[in-house]
Design a protein around this motif. Sequence first.
Motif, PDB file in Angstrom:
ATOM      1  N   TYR A 507      19.408   2.170 -79.454  1.00 16.70           N
ATOM      2  CA  TYR A 507      18.252   2.968 -79.043  1.00 16.70           C
ATOM      3  C   TYR A 507      18.610   3.812 -77.825  1.00 16.70           C
ATOM      4  CZ  TYR A 507      13.625   3.768 -76.855  1.00 16.70           C
ATOM      5  OH  TYR A 507      12.512   4.317 -76.257  1.00 16.70           O
ATOM      6  N   LEU A 508      19.201   3.157 -76.828  1.00 16.08           N
ATOM      7  CA  LEU A 508      19.659   3.819 -75.607  1.00 16.08           C
ATOM      8  C   LEU A 508      20.929   3.132 -75.130  1.00 16.08           C
ATOM      9  CD1 LEU A 508      16.537   4.253 -73.255  1.00 16.08           C
ATOM     10  CD2 LEU A 508      17.995   6.117 -74.071  1.00 16.08           C
ATOM     11  N   SER A 509      21.780   3.896 -74.475  1.00 17.96           N
ATOM     12  CA  SER A 509      22.925   3.350 -73.762  1.00 17.96           C
ATOM     13  C   SER A 509      22.966   4.059 -72.427  1.00 17.96           C
ATOM     14  CB  SER A 509      24.208   3.606 -74.560  1.00 17.96           C
ATOM     15  OG  SER A 509      25.345   3.132 -73.870  1.00 17.96           O
ATOM     16  N   ALA A 510      23.080   3.313 -71.332  1.00 17.86           N
ATOM     17  CA  ALA A 510      22.956   3.953 -70.025  1.00 17.86           C
ATOM     18  C   ALA A 510      23.715   3.185 -68.955  1.00 17.86           C
ATOM     19  CB  ALA A 510      21.475   4.050 -69.624  1.00 17.86           C
ATOM     20  N   ALA A 511      24.134   3.920 -67.945  1.00 14.57           N
ATOM     21  CA  ALA A 511      24.776   3.315 -66.780  1.00 14.57           C
ATOM     22  C   ALA A 511      24.615   4.268 -65.603  1.00 14.57           C
ATOM     23  CB  ALA A 511      26.256   3.024 -67.045  1.00 14.57           C
ATOM     24  N   VAL A 512      24.864   3.755 -64.405  1.00 18.76           N
ATOM     25  CA  VAL A 512      24.659   4.541 -63.191  1.00 18.76           C
ATOM     26  C   VAL A 512      25.521   3.974 -62.082  1.00 18.76           C
ATOM     27  CG1 VAL A 512      22.724   3.122 -62.392  1.00 18.76           C
ATOM     28  CG2 VAL A 512      22.865   5.500 -61.650  1.00 18.76           C
ATOM     29  N   GLN A 513      25.890   4.800 -61.123  1.00 23.76           N
ATOM     30  CA  GLN A 513      26.560   4.306 -59.924  1.00 23.76           C
ATOM     31  C   GLN A 513      25.514   4.071 -58.838  1.00 23.76           C
ATOM     32  OE1 GLN A 513      28.877   8.053 -59.178  1.00 23.76           O
ATOM     33  NE2 GLN A 513      28.153   7.827 -57.105  1.00 23.76           N
ATOM     34  N   GLY A 514      25.924   3.410 -57.753  1.00 18.94           N
ATOM     35  CA  GLY A 514      24.992   3.311 -56.639  1.00 18.94           C
ATOM     36  C   GLY A 514      24.735   1.925 -56.087  1.00 18.94           C
ATOM     37  N   GLY A 515      25.741   1.033 -56.096  1.00 21.64           N
ATOM     38  CA  GLY A 515      25.588  -0.242 -55.426  1.00 21.64           C
ATOM     39  C   GLY A 515      24.339  -0.990 -55.854  1.00 21.64           C
ATOM     40  N   ASP A 516      23.580  -1.464 -54.882  1.00 25.18           N
ATOM     41  CA  ASP A 516      22.376  -2.251 -55.157  1.00 25.18           C
ATOM     42  C   ASP A 516      21.264  -1.438 -55.822  1.00 25.18           C
ATOM     43  OD1 ASP A 516      23.324  -3.651 -52.187  1.00 25.18           O
ATOM     44  OD2 ASP A 516      22.971  -4.947 -53.906  1.00 25.18           O
ATOM     45  N   THR A 517      21.395  -0.131 -55.855  1.00 25.01           N
ATOM     46  CA  THR A 517      20.370   0.689 -56.505  1.00 25.01           C
ATOM     47  C   THR A 517      20.577   0.800 -58.010  1.00 25.01           C
ATOM     48  OG1 THR A 517      21.536   2.806 -56.278  1.00 25.01           O
ATOM     49  CG2 THR A 517      20.216   2.075 -54.400  1.00 25.01           C
ATOM     50  N   GLN A 518      21.694   0.304 -58.537  1.00 26.59           N
ATOM     51  CA  GLN A 518      22.010   0.540 -59.944  1.00 26.59           C
ATOM     52  C   GLN A 518      20.920   0.022 -60.880  1.00 26.59           C
ATOM     53  OE1 GLN A 518      26.022  -0.390 -61.283  1.00 26.59           O
ATOM     54  NE2 GLN A 518      26.855   0.143 -59.292  1.00 26.59           N
ATOM     55  N   ASP A 519      20.576  -1.251 -60.764  1.00 27.49           N
ATOM     56  CA  ASP A 519      19.563  -1.782 -61.676  1.00 27.49           C
ATOM     57  C   ASP A 519      18.169  -1.299 -61.330  1.00 27.49           C
ATOM     58  OD1 ASP A 519      20.647  -3.371 -63.866  1.00 27.49           O
ATOM     59  OD2 ASP A 519      21.605  -4.504 -62.278  1.00 27.49           O
ATOM     60  N   GLN A 520      17.962  -0.833 -60.106  1.00 26.54           N
ATOM     61  CA  GLN A 520      16.690  -0.205 -59.772  1.00 26.54           C
ATOM     62  C   GLN A 520      16.546   1.114 -60.528  1.00 26.54           C
ATOM     63  OE1 GLN A 520      15.769  -0.143 -55.515  1.00 26.54           O
ATOM     64  NE2 GLN A 520      17.504  -1.523 -55.132  1.00 26.54           N
ATOM     65  N   ASN A 521      17.607   1.928 -60.484  1.00 28.92           N
ATOM     66  CA  ASN A 521      17.569   3.221 -61.166  1.00 28.92           C
ATOM     67  C   ASN A 521      17.511   3.070 -62.675  1.00 28.92           C
ATOM     68  OD1 ASN A 521      17.662   4.866 -58.835  1.00 28.92           O
ATOM     69  ND2 ASN A 521      19.859   4.577 -58.660  1.00 28.92           N
ATOM     70  N   LEU A 522      18.296   2.132 -63.222  1.00 29.34           N
ATOM     71  CA  LEU A 522      18.310   1.946 -64.672  1.00 29.34           C
ATOM     72  C   LEU A 522      16.989   1.392 -65.182  1.00 29.34           C
ATOM     73  CD1 LEU A 522      21.927   0.566 -65.132  1.00 29.34           C
ATOM     74  CD2 LEU A 522      21.061   2.780 -65.891  1.00 29.34           C
ATOM     75  N   LEU A 523      16.376   0.505 -64.411  1.00 27.52           N
ATOM     76  CA  LEU A 523      15.065  -0.026 -64.776  1.00 27.52           C
ATOM     77  C   LEU A 523      14.054   1.106 -64.936  1.00 27.52           C
ATOM     78  CD1 LEU A 523      12.965  -2.442 -64.973  1.00 27.52           C
ATOM     79  CD2 LEU A 523      12.682  -2.126 -62.494  1.00 27.52           C
ATOM     80  N   GLN A 524      13.994   1.975 -63.942  1.00 28.73           N
ATOM     81  CA  GLN A 524      13.003   3.048 -63.962  1.00 28.73           C
ATOM     82  C   GLN A 524      13.359   4.125 -64.990  1.00 28.73           C
ATOM     83  OE1 GLN A 524      11.535   3.856 -59.653  1.00 28.73           O
ATOM     84  NE2 GLN A 524      13.368   2.564 -59.448  1.00 28.73           N
ATOM     85  N   PHE A 525      14.651   4.364 -65.182  1.00 28.38           N
ATOM     86  CA  PHE A 525      15.077   5.282 -66.234  1.00 28.38           C
ATOM     87  C   PHE A 525      14.569   4.800 -67.597  1.00 28.38           C
ATOM     88  CE2 PHE A 525      18.145   5.612 -69.703  1.00 28.38           C
ATOM     89  CZ  PHE A 525      18.105   6.983 -69.953  1.00 28.38           C
TER      90      PHE A 525
END
Length: 627
Positions: A507-525
């Motif tokens: 359905y989706l595949s996603a990743a992000v850089q950013g230390g402790d913000t990674q799962d914060q950003n991916l959650l909201q994405f």
Amino acid sequence: MKRFIALVLLCVICLRTTAQQTQKPMIYGTSWMAITGKPMAATAGSMIFQQGGNAVDAACAMLAATCTMWDTLSWGGETQALIYNPKTGKVIAINAMGVAPTGATPEFFKRLGYEFPPEYGALAATTPGTPGGLIYMLMNYGTMTLEQVLAPAMHMAAGYAIEAQSANTMARQADMLRQWPYSKKVFFTHPGAKVETPEAGEVFVQKDLLATLTKMVEAERTARKDGKSRKEALMAAYDRFYKGDIAREFVRGCREQGGLISMRDLANWRPVEEEPLKINYKGIDVYKLQQWTQGPSMLQALNILENFDLKGMGFNSTKYIHTVYQAMSLAFADRDFYYGDPRFAKGLQPMKGLLSKEYAKQRAALINFDQNDPKIGPGDPYPFEGRTNPYIQLLKDRGFELDTTKRNFAPKHDMGNVSPKVDYQDRLWRGTTSIEAADKDGWVVSVTPSGGWLPACIAGNTGVGMSQRMQSFVLDSALNPFNVVAPGKRPRVTLTPSMFLKDGKPYLSAAVQGGDTQDQNLLQFFLDVFEFGMPVQKATEAPNINTNQLWLSLGGSKRNDREPKPGQILLNSNTPEKVREELKKMGYDMSFLERTSGPVNAIYFDWKHGSMWGGSSNHGEDYGIGW
């Protein structure tokens, strides 16, 4: 005539409005998709696809290229991936995280005056994982030779026009690079000049790295000439890096500069294929790596948020922001205490309880919708898997109260630490990149490689920058009994690719850089796409929030550098004044930036039309190509 002109103007306005919805265009493809943190590296992936490679081959080529470009990572770092295998219909996890070397104990670092292992230099290094992880993925799920997938990176090592971002980073960090002789040898291309590091656009040559990559390819080529199988030839390249002459030079250079890594450490390390962790959120199966990463915190947050009508709250309304902030803070409090390398946990980690829907309901009930709760701490998930918490006394000694009716979750030393503000921009840019690849045959790859970023300490004449991931360990079991440094142990890292399946299909595949913000950003994405119906490119650019009510995983070797800052929140600069006023009344300490989405890269799978939609954030140099 007037009606015609008005109609034309209306069409122009509509087109312009549509065009301005995102700062970068959506990427469409039916055959393949290659997205990563650098345009040249995305081009490397496209080259492999055009040569007939699959998504794993392309991901390996992009990984090699990004490692060769420095700034966000290098060859001595670590790699972790999720791969959807269309032949089995399953998602698999690749754990290519390095481990703490021999001699890396809490006592060792405490004698040197550290409260956490150091950020930089040879003592910050875990064993390199990226070369082994790349070879493992290629050997088991790719189709090409190492020589083929390394060709773009080797071409770059022979000399490529360095981009401004890396060149500027090298110039800013010249004083740190100067202290390490092998880093100075590579990065100081103009010794004695006013600016000794490369200029933007300069052809940057890395002779030592090229020699290292050539040795690996030569080992593969020789094995194939000797009649070895493809896998045996790839293992010959692997062994030359981890057991042969490359290993010897790496160890010599590391130890010369004060590091601990030994030949035995390299020889004993192995990449590991694991079963990922997952939850189901309203019909979507969400996959993350195991608890040696922070990935399960996103699963926990989704379980908590499933108890609320997020869409009804409205995108980035005060209530929505507050609810997401509280859910993330609750999940991160558990991350900070219960996550760590499961191989050293002796079965004591309560992952079943942490990921249970019942535990999430208990945590969701703690949310106060009138105020931020600065007292959030780890919960007690053990009863939700029929066990007694063996760390109750340890938590009470820290000042936590596990009785949910009392709501006193504040560790004694955390209270009142709401300043100074953390440099969020540094956290977003520090190390790491992301790689997304997919092909027409159904292979999907999501990778979050990292480590060895600038300022990198290079190991001898290998051209390989060493990882800085030791800093993610703790030295005190009171902070996290599962993440105390020990030889052979993997640190609990922030690196966290994501995979989402619907009805058993990607359905989706996603990743992000950013230390402790990674799962914060991916959650909201993910919520932007699933709950608010945003197209994938719009979701990568959408404004979101970051919480700093957590223990930092990176940055600083003193406790004060890492402690949670209750109520600190990063918001987009365009946040309405009414929302700002309401959040302030709720106890939030606000900071603002124009871009808070983080550099998310993602692929959405449109099964209705048989196409792929690629999104690449407007935050940084991330870039995608589709066909």
